[in-house]
Design an enzyme around this catalytic site. Structure first.
Site, short mmCIF file in Angstrom:
data_model
loop_
_atom_site.label_atom_id
_atom_site.label_comp_id
_atom_site.label_asym_id
_atom_site.label_seq_id
_atom_site.Cartn_x
_atom_site.Cartn_y
_atom_site.Cartn_z
N ASN A 10 0.94 -1.16 0.02
CA ASN A 10 -0.14 0.04 -0.09
C ASN A 10 0.97 1.22 0.01
O ASN A 10 1.44 1.63 0.91
CB ASN A 10 -0.94 -0.22 1.43
CG ASN A 10 -1.69 1.07 1.49
OD1 ASN A 10 -1.68 1.99 0.59
ND2 ASN A 10 -2.38 1.33 2.58
N TRP A 11 0.84 1.76 -1.31
CA TRP A 11 1.75 3.00 -1.23
C TRP A 11 1.44 4.34 -0.59
O TRP A 11 2.08 5.25 -0.32
CB TRP A 11 2.03 3.24 -2.58
CG TRP A 11 3.03 2.33 -3.49
CD1 TRP A 11 3.90 1.39 -2.76
CD2 TRP A 11 3.55 2.39 -4.60
NE1 TRP A 11 4.58 0.76 -3.59
CE2 TRP A 11 4.35 1.22 -4.86
CE3 TRP A 11 3.05 3.34 -5.84
CZ2 TRP A 11 5.09 1.10 -6.25
CZ3 TRP A 11 3.66 2.95 -7.26
CH2 TRP A 11 4.56 1.85 -7.30
N LYS A 12 0.10 4.31 -0.05
CA LYS A 12 -0.44 5.23 0.55
C LYS A 12 -0.37 6.49 -0.45
O LYS A 12 -0.40 6.43 -1.79
CB LYS A 12 -0.10 5.46 1.99
CG LYS A 12 -0.02 4.35 2.50
CD LYS A 12 -0.06 4.47 4.13
CE LYS A 12 -0.27 2.97 4.79
NZ LYS A 12 -0.03 3.06 6.28
N HIS A 100 -9.53 1.15 5.86
CA HIS A 100 -8.36 1.47 6.29
C HIS A 100 -8.27 2.22 7.51
O HIS A 100 -8.75 3.09 7.59
CB HIS A 100 -7.12 1.83 5.35
CG HIS A 100 -5.65 1.88 5.71
ND1 HIS A 100 -5.25 2.55 6.69
CD2 HIS A 100 -4.70 0.93 5.36
CE1 HIS A 100 -4.08 2.37 6.96
NE2 HIS A 100 -3.71 1.36 6.26
N GLU A 155 -5.25 -4.93 11.62
CA GLU A 155 -4.37 -3.82 11.36
C GLU A 155 -4.64 -2.97 12.49
O GLU A 155 -5.56 -1.61 12.31
CB GLU A 155 -4.78 -3.08 9.95
CG GLU A 155 -3.92 -1.96 9.54
CD GLU A 155 -4.97 -0.97 8.81
OE1 GLU A 155 -4.61 -0.23 8.14
OE2 GLU A 155 -6.30 -1.25 8.95
N SER A 196 3.51 -2.41 10.24
CA SER A 196 5.05 -2.25 10.38
C SER A 196 5.73 -3.77 9.88
O SER A 196 6.50 -4.03 10.65
CB SER A 196 5.44 -1.99 12.12
OG SER A 196 4.90 -0.62 12.07
N GLY A 217 2.98 -1.20 4.13
CA GLY A 217 3.06 0.19 3.55
C GLY A 217 4.32 0.63 3.66
O GLY A 217 4.86 0.33 2.26
P1 PGA Z 1 3.06 0.35 7.35
O1 PGA Z 1 1.42 0.36 7.09
O2 PGA Z 1 3.50 -1.03 6.92
O3 PGA Z 1 3.85 1.52 6.98
O4 PGA Z 1 3.10 0.12 8.97
C1 PGA Z 1 0.81 -0.79 7.16
C2 PGA Z 1 -0.68 -0.36 7.15
O5 PGA Z 1 -1.13 0.72 7.11
O6 PGA Z 1 -1.64 -1.35 7.05
#
Ligand code: PGA
Length: 238
Positions: A10-12, A100, A155, A196, A217
């Site tokens: 997920n590149w956000k 999310h 999550e 994470s 992410g």
């Molecule tokens: P992250 O994001 O891997 O940067 O913690 C994970 C998520 O948003 O589900």
């Protein structure tokens, strides 16, 4: 038989088109590994909306599925700024993140909106990846659909990486929470974990029997690190 495993990046709200080109160049080195393990491993990436089509075209030679980060509660129509499930489906999108925890928390996405998005997505053949921090956040309308039509992503908001670093929770807790959900729901669901995830932590996460994937992410922004996750998954699961 190996359990199926979904790795979804997920590149956000990150990346420019130029950065995507170099990401794809770096990522192409794991094409062969993904193909060799395609009977159990599915890899997907969810770029921001403006780049969906570009990513799809540029990765035509790489076995990576297209994901989106959100979808409208509406079908096509007079809804300025919205992106409908039909548009995503027409682009070849397979997965869509819905609910999310960042959207629930920062954009006040409600349970009603999340249920509408799930219905829109499934109607157009997309697979929603539904972010849930607690059993109460699991939308009740999933009971209208079959187990292969959606994925639940455990999550916890506090486990999501921030600029100050990663905030991992223990595999024991993830095991305990997701097992409890399955018992209490009394429903067959597919569960993945997000928060994470790193190339190192993924090894223990993949060993939790009921965890059938991970949402990634920060690490997914770096094609080499994301590829390391794939290599480690293959090491642990194949
Ligand atoms: P992250 O994001 O891997 O940067 O913690 C994970 C998520 O948003 O589900």
């Amino acid at each position: 038989m190996r359990k199926p495993f979904l790795l979804v990046g997920n590149w956000k709200a990150h990346k420019t088109i130029q950065e995507i080109d170099s990401w794809i160049t770096d990522f192409s080195s794991v094409s062969k590994i993904i193909s060799q393990n395609k009977d159990w491993l599915t890899v997907a990436v969810a770029p921001p909306f403006p780049f969906l089509q570009y990513f799809k075209l540029k990765t035509s030679e790489i076995p990576v599925q297209l994901g989106a980060q959100d979808v409208s509660i509406f079908s096509d129509g007079s809804y300025t700024g919205e992106v409908s499930a039909r548009m995503l489906s027409g682009l070849g999108t397979k997965y869509v993140f819905i609910g999310h925890s960042e959207r629930r928390k920062l954009l006040n996405e409600s349970a009603t909106m999340i249920e509408k998005k799930i219905s829109q997505a499934i109607k157009e053949g997309l697979i929603p990846i539904i972010g849930c921090q607690t059993i109460e956040e699991i939308p009740s309308n999933i009971r209208n659909f079959s187990v292969d039509q959606y994925v639940i992503m455990y999550e916890p908001y506090e486990a999501i990486s921030t600029d100050s670093g990663f905030h991992q929770i223990t595999p024991e807790r993830i095991d305990q929470v997701t097992k409890e959900w399955m018992v209490r729901l009394n429903l067959k669901i597919r569960v993945i974990y997000g928060g994470s995830v790193t190339p190192e932590s993924v090894e223990n996460l993949a060993r939790i029997p009921q965890i059938e994937g991970v949402g990634v992410g920060r690490i997914s922004l770096d094609a080499n690190q994301f590829s390391s996750i794939i290599r480690n998954l293959v090491k642990v699961l194949s």
